[in-house]
Motif scaffolding. Sequence first.
Motif, PDB file in Angstrom:
ATOM      1  N   VAL A 548      -1.445  -4.431  -4.741  1.00  0.00           N
ATOM      2  CA  VAL A 548      -0.251  -3.609  -4.579  1.00  0.00           C
ATOM      3  C   VAL A 548       0.797  -4.023  -5.600  1.00  0.00           C
ATOM      4  CG1 VAL A 548       1.669  -3.178  -3.007  1.00  0.00           C
ATOM      5  CG2 VAL A 548      -0.654  -3.075  -2.158  1.00  0.00           C
ATOM      6  N   ILE A 553       3.104  -0.711  -6.752  1.00  0.00           N
ATOM      7  CA  ILE A 553       3.448   0.118  -5.592  1.00  0.00           C
ATOM      8  C   ILE A 553       4.522  -0.616  -4.800  1.00  0.00           C
ATOM      9  CG2 ILE A 553       2.556   1.269  -3.544  1.00  0.00           C
ATOM     10  CD1 ILE A 553      -0.251   0.894  -4.697  1.00  0.00           C
ATOM     11  N   ALA A 554       5.629   0.078  -4.509  1.00  0.00           N
ATOM     12  CA  ALA A 554       6.720  -0.599  -3.812  1.00  0.00           C
ATOM     13  C   ALA A 554       6.414  -0.742  -2.327  1.00  0.00           C
ATOM     14  CB  ALA A 554       8.025   0.162  -4.005  1.00  0.00           C
ATOM     15  N   SER A 555       5.771   0.267  -1.717  1.00  0.00           N
ATOM     16  CA  SER A 555       5.422   0.150  -0.298  1.00  0.00           C
ATOM     17  C   SER A 555       4.188   0.985  -0.012  1.00  0.00           C
ATOM     18  CB  SER A 555       6.585   0.622   0.576  1.00  0.00           C
ATOM     19  OG  SER A 555       6.613   2.024   0.606  1.00  0.00           O
ATOM     20  N   VAL A 556       3.421   0.546   0.982  1.00  0.00           N
ATOM     21  CA  VAL A 556       2.243   1.301   1.408  1.00  0.00           C
ATOM     22  C   VAL A 556       2.618   1.965   2.725  1.00  0.00           C
ATOM     23  CG1 VAL A 556      -0.212   1.198   1.935  1.00  0.00           C
ATOM     24  CG2 VAL A 556       0.776  -0.403   0.315  1.00  0.00           C
TER      25      VAL A 556
END
Lengths: 753, 753
Positions: A548, A553-556
């Motif tokens: 991640v 990617i900042a958040s999933v």
Amino acid sequence: MVLGTTFVLVFVPASAAVGILFALTQWYLVSYVTVGKSRVSNNGYMQVDEDGIDDASVNAKCAEIQAAISEGSEAFLTTMYTYLAIFMGLFSVIIFVFLASVGGFSFDRQPCDYDQTKSCPSSIASAFFSTVAFILGALTSTLSGYLGMKIATYANARTTLEARKGVGKAFAIAFRSGAVMGFLLAANGLLVLFLTILVFKLYFGDDWVGLYEAITGYGLGGSSVALFGRVGGGIYTKAADVGADLVGKVEQNIPEDDPRNPAVIADNVGDNVGDIAGMGADLFGSFAESTCAALVVSSISSFGNDKNFVAMCFPLLISSAGILVCLLTTLVATDIMSVKGVKEIEPTLKRQLVISTVLMTVAIFLISWFGLPETFTINVVGHEAKVVKNWHIFFCVGSGLWAGLIIGFVTEYFTSNAYTPVQDVADSCRTGAATNIIFGLALGYKSVIVPVFAIAVAIYLSFSLAAMYGIAVAALGMLSTLATGLAIDAYGPISDNAGGIAEMAGMSHEVRERTDALTRPDTTAAIGKGFAIGSAALVSLALFGAYVSRAGIASVDVIQPKEFVGLIVGAMLPYWFSAMTMKSVGKAALAMVEEVRRQFRTIPGLMEGTTKPDYKRCVKISTDASLKEMIPPGALVMLTPLIVGTLFGVETLAGLLAGALVSGVQIAISASNTGGAWDNAKKYIEAGASEHAKSLGPKGSDAHKAAVIGDTVGDPLKDTSGPSLNILIKLMAVESLVFAPFFAANGGWLFRG
Amino acid sequence: MVLGTTFVLVFVPASAAVGILFALTQWYLVSYVTVGKSRVSNNGYMQVDEDGIDDASVNAKCAEIQAAISEGSEAFLTTMYTYLAIFMGLFSVIIFVFLASVGGFSFDRQPCDYDQTKSCPSSIASAFFSTVAFILGALTSTLSGYLGMKIATYANARTTLEARKGVGKAFAIAFRSGAVMGFLLAANGLLVLFLTILVFKLYFGDDWVGLYEAITGYGLGGSSVALFGRVGGGIYTKAADVGADLVGKVEQNIPEDDPRNPAVIADNVGDNVGDIAGMGADLFGSFAESTCAALVVSSISSFGNDKNFVAMCFPLLISSAGILVCLLTTLVATDIMSVKGVKEIEPTLKRQLVISTVLMTVAIFLISWFGLPETFTINVVGHEAKVVKNWHIFFCVGSGLWAGLIIGFVTEYFTSNAYTPVQDVADSCRTGAATNIIFGLALGYKSVIVPVFAIAVAIYLSFSLAAMYGIAVAALGMLSTLATGLAIDAYGPISDNAGGIAEMAGMSHEVRERTDALTRPDTTAAIGKGFAIGSAALVSLALFGAYVSRAGIASVDVIQPKEFVGLIVGAMLPYWFSAMTMKSVGKAALAMVEEVRRQFRTIPGLMEGTTKPDYKRCVKISTDASLKEMIPPGALVMLTPLIVGTLFGVETLAGLLAGALVSGVQIAISASNTGGAWDNAKKYIEAGASEHAKSLGPKGSDAHKAAVIGDTVGDPLKDTSGPSLNILIKLMAVESLVFAPFFAANGGWLFRG
């Protein structure tokens, strides 16, 4: 922080060297028992009377059988390695092309991600080093599996021969051989990784981020080999086992391991290529991946920015200390409190787990205290940097370590016939196979609860204290006692083989009873699987975090469509994969059944024992079938991240990894414990050690027949589909990590716009 | 947008009324067959010769058996409802106290969440209305289950009697009775919900957000009753079934449904309370929840802000249209293309699914076009508002509808013995029960793949087009053909009971063959379960979205510790729950086995058929055991959201819901299909309709015995643990939604700070 660079440069390779030397010493001690010629002096031990068979002929027979098993194992592994070599070649090209394409195949140095004012290696160079690391990981994994198989097939007949002198002697040989594998593997993995880092550093210089990103290829290589080892070996061992049993025990009514059964050698080969080589490759993969995950995360922490080499090497220091701790632990079993009688086998093995965990806790405390700065920061993409104290890390590593012990003991509780769960399953055989299956499945489901809570607590604690770095070192904590865990694991199949050889060589009932006693604590395999799954869960999460971070990617956020779709499809993958592997075992077993039937039908005098069966043909059939059958599940695992990342993008892939992880852990634990419980419920009835057990037996009673059905169903669950799931979740995560730059730059063709 | 408020105020209740009238008409048609006295004229049909038994005595016997079944079912349900009443009372208090505590038990009106300048009802008032909605939902669900049971026990003997005239006649009765249940349930649910909204609106006025939040209590009430109905009924039916088989078929060697078996009435009662009442309550719950989810989400959309009553009622319009579409569809089966022979039964049922789906697609198009504004916005907490066009919504609803059809056909493919998967499983019985179990498990795992992809596509499409509103209406789309689905579902157990009654009444072989033919397409139950699970997945996701929105969570980021821990523990819950329910079936079955054995031992003349067994005692034992055993799994589901929300906070609870959802769907589908496949593999061998099937049979062959073992294992999987999982995932989501304000304000004691 007290330790300096010199200390690390000496301590890590020295520990590895000590581990290797220790392994060789154990090997030497094992080799003192000779097979094939009568060099053995009796050393004052009573040798069991061989019912008129003279020592030399028994010895020769053992040698012959051992040679056949060894040959078969070698044939399978070399054929598999040929396949693997082709696959590795192709995949190396894919890695190189995909990663080099990110920077447009440019040879020019580029501005660094972490600091645009600095210049970092060109994309071609990064791709090249990742590919090299991949190949090194694959080779080390191959070597680990191969060496494990070698020592196991070297030790099995020796264990049989020593069993004539007493159960303590036999235990020592089997356990020492297990230790050879455990220490060789742990030390080898550490040494190769450390040297690779040092060599790569010559080129990368101060670009630590690039260096450790390239190093992740090592984890991918290790795990790819493990995938095929686990799946291929798992199919092999169960196809041979089920095939041998269905015709031998059921149709022809001859005992297990009877030399008249054409599949008997294949069955024994299976133990070595599945339970030994497969397990070795699997755990090596976990070790390599968790180390890589920890290194990648720490390279973007303050260690990386401060160029703190000692702190960066913290993961390697843990593993180094682990080797020394395991060495001390092994001495307790082999020298300080050695096994004298049957009753001491199980406590001795259990004690190994406890001692290594306690000693390791002290070691972790020392390393965290002296090897890390008092305060440092972990950087997380899209989030505030996390300030961490060195004693936080002690708790992270420790939580993983102790979660491992808890998982081990829970697994034992649910799969050992000394406790009520397995006894209840055995009792349910009274009303037939159906209730046995229902109770067994329910037991497996139930056995998931505590391990998942243990993993969850370890995750929450380490995550809260040190973000993804905490998870990675927690995984390393669980794996720090790897050498001991592997020794116990390998001990099982070696003893199992020893029993088979005793039967085939026509040794006395007493010898067979002793080798049976060695395998009685049949929870060792289940405990080993528990560790493997627990560590796989932590490792995958650490890799997931690293992925991640690397994919930017900042958040999933699972309430977004891309992520949620990934999550639910990811949770489905373990089912798809299990369906494939279980079907494969069924098909391969069927091929074996036909061949065994054919031999009984066409070879005259086989049943009477006057002619020998064609063992080699059975070995070949198992080899061919399992290699053919391992391709579809292997492809599912290897291709899914590539396809999803390329077509649907990094977010969907992130969801997919999370889904596969949380769903796969549950099936893996329940499958492995259900299988273990059925196995031991059958043994419980057969042994008839209590009034209750006697009321269900004896062998051949209706309850026993029902128990045998459960055991057969459990075989592919516990030895093929269950353990392969570890690799599914780890491998998809590490592959995503390696390809993250490509997916981030070029992925998501379908979900774009 | 064309439709006006008046249209809605007329159309919705009118559709519901038409549905209820239609159901009553069908009931009247069924009632034309009399049981107990000989009013039946032969209407020119050949009546099968009853081997010398005169019509009056057969009729009387049927009436007697029917009365016993009906009495037993009623006894179970009333006892369960007593328990439920206590539970509902307690839980009402919890809901009221928890929700009222959010505003400090204040009677003062408070500023609205969505617009601080307006004033909204006090927290006491909101809590009160939520509690009332909860009680109404619970009562409607209770009524649905009870009515279903009533019509089913009313129709079973009538189906048997009509079977003497021909299979077409019997089919008509069984199918019409199913329709009674389907239409009563769908229409009732719709009507009560619509009236509740209108009444609540009198108080809430323009506070649409508050109104629809209070309405969610309706979904929670419906689902809570469904939980205990499914679990309690599921344990009951399988305990009786397994208990009856284990002693009757296996030990005493008497046929299925033999009147000498003391558990035979209990077994037939089980079909009515488990498969009918449980299924009815379950699907009513799905309907109520998805409607509530759609309403809550749309209340914060532009419909709510614009006070667009027609658009707000869009979910109700779909359900209303669904009733009319299903009515037309039913006429096709009963009047336009009625069943004449055995071969037409399966195509007729399948045609129902296709026709209703096609007609519904047209209806959805019309309603979306005329009932929604051309463009509107859906608001999502923490995200940009989404602009949606009315034809987007057509695709959302349609994707759910068609995903349902795909799931139905895939389920059929994997569980019908007309296709290779089940035939392969049957073939694997050749090598014994173990391979049967392995192949069956693998089949179940494999059957998950396509349904999950279908759900994923529907989710991605609707999510992308209209955020959480899209998901909610997709769920409604799948459920829009509810009346038809339920009719087919109920048809199965009614025919099954009819067969049992024929056997018990000692009717001729020919009659029994005809009733067997009715149940031959035994995929109806499996298809129904497929729908139930698929819709549960969509519903849960919609509720999950509404929960996240109401709890004020901006994102459910699974790389945060709180969320991830929730995710992995949530994914474990279905296993825990399944372990409990499977164990419960085992225990309850054991209690039944002991009672049946006792009766065979102590009642003289029972085996010879001269004395009657004590049926009532068996019914009582099943009742007591299943009610006792339903409490622990029920508590797990009801308490988990409360405990997690209160102690660990809204983020962990969000993770937990996502984990339970994505993991539960897979186990539910695989368990239900594995069980269905084993069931039909057994029937395949018994029927012996092809060369292949004949080579495995006949009844009593080794392969058949192996198939029976698989069937018995599958029973609790497909009828207890599998279908109960739907409710687990839905109920936890709707409960979280109802309690969201409390958790947001006061939750997370442990993870705070």
